[in-house]
Structure formats: structure tokens, C-alpha cells
Scaffold this active site. Sequence first.
Site, PDB file in Angstrom:
ATOM      1  CG  HIS A 171      -1.953  -1.042   1.246  1.00 25.51           C
ATOM      2  ND1 HIS A 171      -2.832  -1.239   0.212  1.00 25.51           N
ATOM      3  CD2 HIS A 171      -2.245  -1.998   2.160  1.00 25.51           C
ATOM      4  CE1 HIS A 171      -3.632  -2.275   0.500  1.00 25.51           C
ATOM      5  NE2 HIS A 171      -3.279  -2.747   1.674  1.00 25.51           N
ATOM      6  CG  ASP A 174      -2.647  -8.431   0.877  1.00 28.75           C
ATOM      7  OD1 ASP A 174      -1.854  -8.647   1.801  1.00 28.75           O
ATOM      8  OD2 ASP A 174      -3.708  -7.777   1.023  1.00 28.75           O
ATOM      9  CG  HIS A 220      -6.331  -5.408   1.893  1.00 25.82           C
ATOM     10  ND1 HIS A 220      -5.759  -6.262   2.810  1.00 25.82           N
ATOM     11  CD2 HIS A 220      -7.479  -4.952   2.454  1.00 25.82           C
ATOM     12  CE1 HIS A 220      -6.523  -6.321   3.891  1.00 25.82           C
ATOM     13  NE2 HIS A 220      -7.578  -5.542   3.708  1.00 25.82           N
ATOM     14  CG  ASP A 226      -4.566 -10.106   3.585  1.00 23.13           C
ATOM     15  OD1 ASP A 226      -4.230 -10.635   2.503  1.00 23.13           O
ATOM     16  OD2 ASP A 226      -4.381  -8.903   3.842  1.00 23.13           O
TER      17      ASP A 226
HETATM   18 ZN    ZN Z   1      -3.879  -7.197   2.878  1.00 22.88          ZN
END
Ligand code: ZN
Length: 338
Positions: free
Chosen positions: A124, A160, A162, A247
Site C-alpha cells: 500500500h 493479498d 487488498h 489475508d
Molecule cells: Zn492485505
Amino acid sequence: MTGLLYDERFLLHRAPYAHPEHPGRLEAIQASLRKEGLVERCRRVQAREATAEELTSVHTEEHIAAIAATGQHDFTELDPDTYAGRESASAAWLAAGGLAELTAAVLGGQVGNGFALLRPPGHHAEADRPMGFCLFNNVAIAARKAQRLGVGRILIVDWDVHHGNGTQRTFWDDAEVLYFSTHQFPFYPGTGTILETGGDRARGYTVNVPWPGGMGDAEYLAAFERVLLPIARRFRPELVLVSCGFDAAKGDLLGQMLLTPEGYAALTSTLLGLARGRVVLALEGGYNLDAISAAACACLRVLIGELPGLQDFGQPNALAMRVLDQVILAQRPFWPEL
Ligand code: ZN
């Protein structure tokens, strides 16, 4: 031989309150790897601090200075999700440098592939700001390192749960780096739609598979088989870097996906068929300690060379197939083989 990056100093990055991204994640994974006798079967790669040149290949001077400054304080809240303690900057320097070192070791042939058990995570982090538990974008820095070492085509796979907004943005206009992400959507951080396909100079070099929660092994494998592999066979990466978030595992505290350790192993095995097996996994998220430990063991076994047994993961669900149809429609102008 598989290179394993791990450093006790990654544990020094911690918040003074309960936070999902805590040192116990790495301790749990490391304990499982030891219990299963996997650590001894790898070559340990030592972490080292990232150089200024490595960091500035992705981040601004201001960002680097701001992260360094957190070392002067007991605690800094960088944004509502993202913290730095007094030792966090030092851990971030070691995580980014360690992954660059591991990547260089794979490219230099000292190890065949690699697994980086690091934190803080990275995908991120943007050029000019920390975000989503991430301080420096470890995988992006490793990709830039590989470019400097002469690698012309790099595939980044981000599984991931995200979307890796920082990585996507770093290579948005770079046709030497293909960014492929599967992620829950709509979800944090909000980026990663199907129509985000890259900048003018790199159309089709960003490939997003955004889908709702509830996707499991069959769906992820279908995304690899229907979208990633046809593109990768044309792109012919010389190196594969994986933003290895656990995750997307079943039981995660933040994500709602259903990947099993066997599914993660199958994804890893698929990637080993690319780039002559030069694959480096770098830990990102993953917050259920049991799930991330099992997934890490499963992935490492594949890297070491244990073939996952042939498994029938069943048919992908209809919703997933519709999303993949849309991804193919958006990417086909750039990848006619789809
Ligand atoms: Zn993540």
C-alpha cells in the site's frame, strides 16, 4: 535451494496497542516452519538496510525522511491504520533491503527461489506516503533493484486480499513490470477496478481481478489459468515477485476469502512454471495466525521442491467466472491471446 529471509529485528516494529499487524504474526509463522523442519532446508539470507539508491527508486526524499524521523519518537500515528514505533523505521529499512538482497541472490543464482518473512508490509505504500500498515513498498523496491541488475521483464503477482495501490501506481506507466492483482472489492483501499489497465505507455501491464468475498481455491486457480497464464506466456517474465498476503486465507480477520493452504500451494506451484522458477514470495498481510502459518508452510514446501499432490479444487463459481469474463474483455485489446 530456497533462500529464506528472516530477521529478529522485524519483530521490533510494534504498536503500543492491539493492532492486527503485530510481531506475533511472524513469530507464529517462524515457529511453524521450525516445527515442520523447513527452516533447515533453506539457505538463510541476511537482512540488510536498504540503500538510499534503492529507496529513492520508488520513494520521494521527503517520504524517506518522514519515516526516518519516526525513529525519534516512541510512537507516531502516520494515518489511522498505519503506525511507527521507535524501532519501526529500522525494521522498514531492513525489510526493504532484505528483500532486495534476496531478489539479487535469486537473480545471481545463489538461490533458486526465495521466501521473505518480513514486516512491515509494503504494497500500500506510495511514493510519497505510508499507508495501510505499510511504510516502504518492499516489492516495488525489489522490482526496481531487479531492473537495475538488468532484468527486462518482471511479473508482480499480488494475491493479498487488498489491492496493492502503491505497487500499481509505481509501475503504472512501466511496460517492463506487469502488475497482476486479485483482491476483494469493494474493499480497502478502493483502487483496483477492472478498467485500471495501465498508463498510456503500458496499457495492459496492470491487470486487476476485483471480486467479492467468498472466493476460494477454485476461483483463484481459474484467475491464474484464464487470465494470468495466457498473459504471462506472452510477456515471458524473467522474474516473478509475489506480494504474498495470507489475508485471502479462509478465516482471516480482515478478508472474507476462502483460500486453503493447499490452494496457496497450488498458486505457488503454478508460478514456478514461469521465469525458469525464479520466484520470490514477500509477505504482505494475513491476520489469522493459524491460517498464515499453515499457508506459509504450504508455500515454502512448494518452493523447496515438494510437489503438491494433484488436487481437485472443484469448479469455480459462476460469479467468479463472470468477473473473469469482464477482465478478459477489458484486457483482450492488449493481450489478444485471452
Ligand atoms: Zn492485505
